[in-house]
Design an enzyme around this catalytic site. Structure first.
Site, mmCIF file in Angstrom:
data_model
loop_
_atom_site.group_PDB
_atom_site.id
_atom_site.type_symbol
_atom_site.label_atom_id
_atom_site.label_comp_id
_atom_site.label_asym_id
_atom_site.label_seq_id
_atom_site.Cartn_x
_atom_site.Cartn_y
_atom_site.Cartn_z
ATOM 1 C CD GLU A 1 -3.492 0.987 5.799
ATOM 2 O OE1 GLU A 1 -2.607 0.138 5.587
ATOM 3 O OE2 GLU A 1 -4.341 0.876 6.698
ATOM 4 C CG ASN B 1 -0.242 4.162 4.179
ATOM 5 O OD1 ASN B 1 -0.599 3.313 3.369
ATOM 6 N ND2 ASN B 1 -0.060 3.896 5.444
ATOM 7 C CB THR C 1 -0.944 0.049 1.222
ATOM 8 O OG1 THR C 1 -0.164 0.034 2.430
ATOM 9 C CG2 THR C 1 -1.909 -1.118 1.213
#
Length: 250
Positions: A129, A47, A45
């Site tokens: 995320e 962020n 991910t």
């Protein structure tokens, strides 16, 4: 405690495109997260900071899973950075009105994201995320990223185990890909590619980049150039300025 959510639709929304309040915008530089995406979930991910002053809508938006488009401005040193456009030839004809506009260093990818506290991990800080649906060859902390959030997938849940969480996230990715692989959901004026499963609902079935969808259950890439979704914001010139020196982080 939840198990993987059963009987979920694999396509969300009307073929004509998002409905109010979508699409929503969010942007910033990619920051470090909890370090669990790649290590524990196998789902990396990127962020973004959750800041009510920069993104006023987020404080009243339900926690959950969303999908849409991410545009990322990678530094030139990054292995996935697009090559610079070739200089115009002196003999080159005037571009046709159908030519795609410049992307100002941004590349647009499909994405699925969570906004919330991730109750499985008992987070105490709300996070955003983003799982960009593309395999990158290096991380990109500090890169400028813009999100065009097109729709809502599901609420966030506390799961009975890690496998149940991963199963739902993987299906979230299926939902995002299939929902976005329609002209009404694709950004206008940008060429985008969406990897889709071989067996696809009729709305996106058929010939996909020379590979018949549904043939052998293989995945294929659908390239969309005739999107209808207003998305100029994704490729406007950088609003943050500067170059990212290190291709690090995700």
């Amino acid at each position: 405690m939840a198990s993987p959510t059963p009987n979920r639709p694999s396509i969300i929304g009307d073929p004509s495109g998002p409905s109010d309040p979508y699409p929503l915008h969010m942007s910033g530089r990619v920051i470090s997260g909890f370090g669990r995406g790649s290590k524990e979930l196998g789902i990396p991910t990127a962020n973004l900071p959750v800041d009510d002053t920069q993104t006023p809508w987020i404080s009243s938006t339900p926690s959950g899973v969303y999908f849409g488009w991410a545009s990322i401005r990678l530094p030139p040193s990054h292995p996935d950075s697009p090559p610079p456009p070739p200089p115009p030839s002196q003999n080159e004809a005037t571009p046709t009105p159908t030519a795609l506009p410049p992307t100002n260093g941004f590349t647009v990818y499909p994405m699925v994201m969570s906004i919330g506290y991730n109750p499985f991990y008992k987070n105490t800080v709300r996070s955003a995320e983003v799982h960009v649906l593309h395999k990158f060859h290096a991380d990109f902390y500090g890169a400028e990223m813009r999100l065009l959030i097109a729709g809502y997938v599901r609420k966030e849940l506390d799961y009975s185990g890690l496998e149940a969480l991963i199963a739902d996230i993987n299906f979230d990715c299926v939902v995002a890909r299939r929902s976005l692989a329609r002209d009404g959901w694709a950004p206008r004026g940008v060429e985008v590619a969406v990897e889709i499963d071989g067996e696809v609902d009729g709305e996106v079935d058929g010939e996909v980049d020379g590979v018949a969808a549904g043939e052998g259950g293989e995945k294929a890439v659908k390239v969309l150039r005739d999107g209808k979704l207003e998305a100029d914001w994704l490729i406007r010139p950088s609003e943050l300025g500067g170059e990212v020196e290190d291709a690090e982080g995700k």
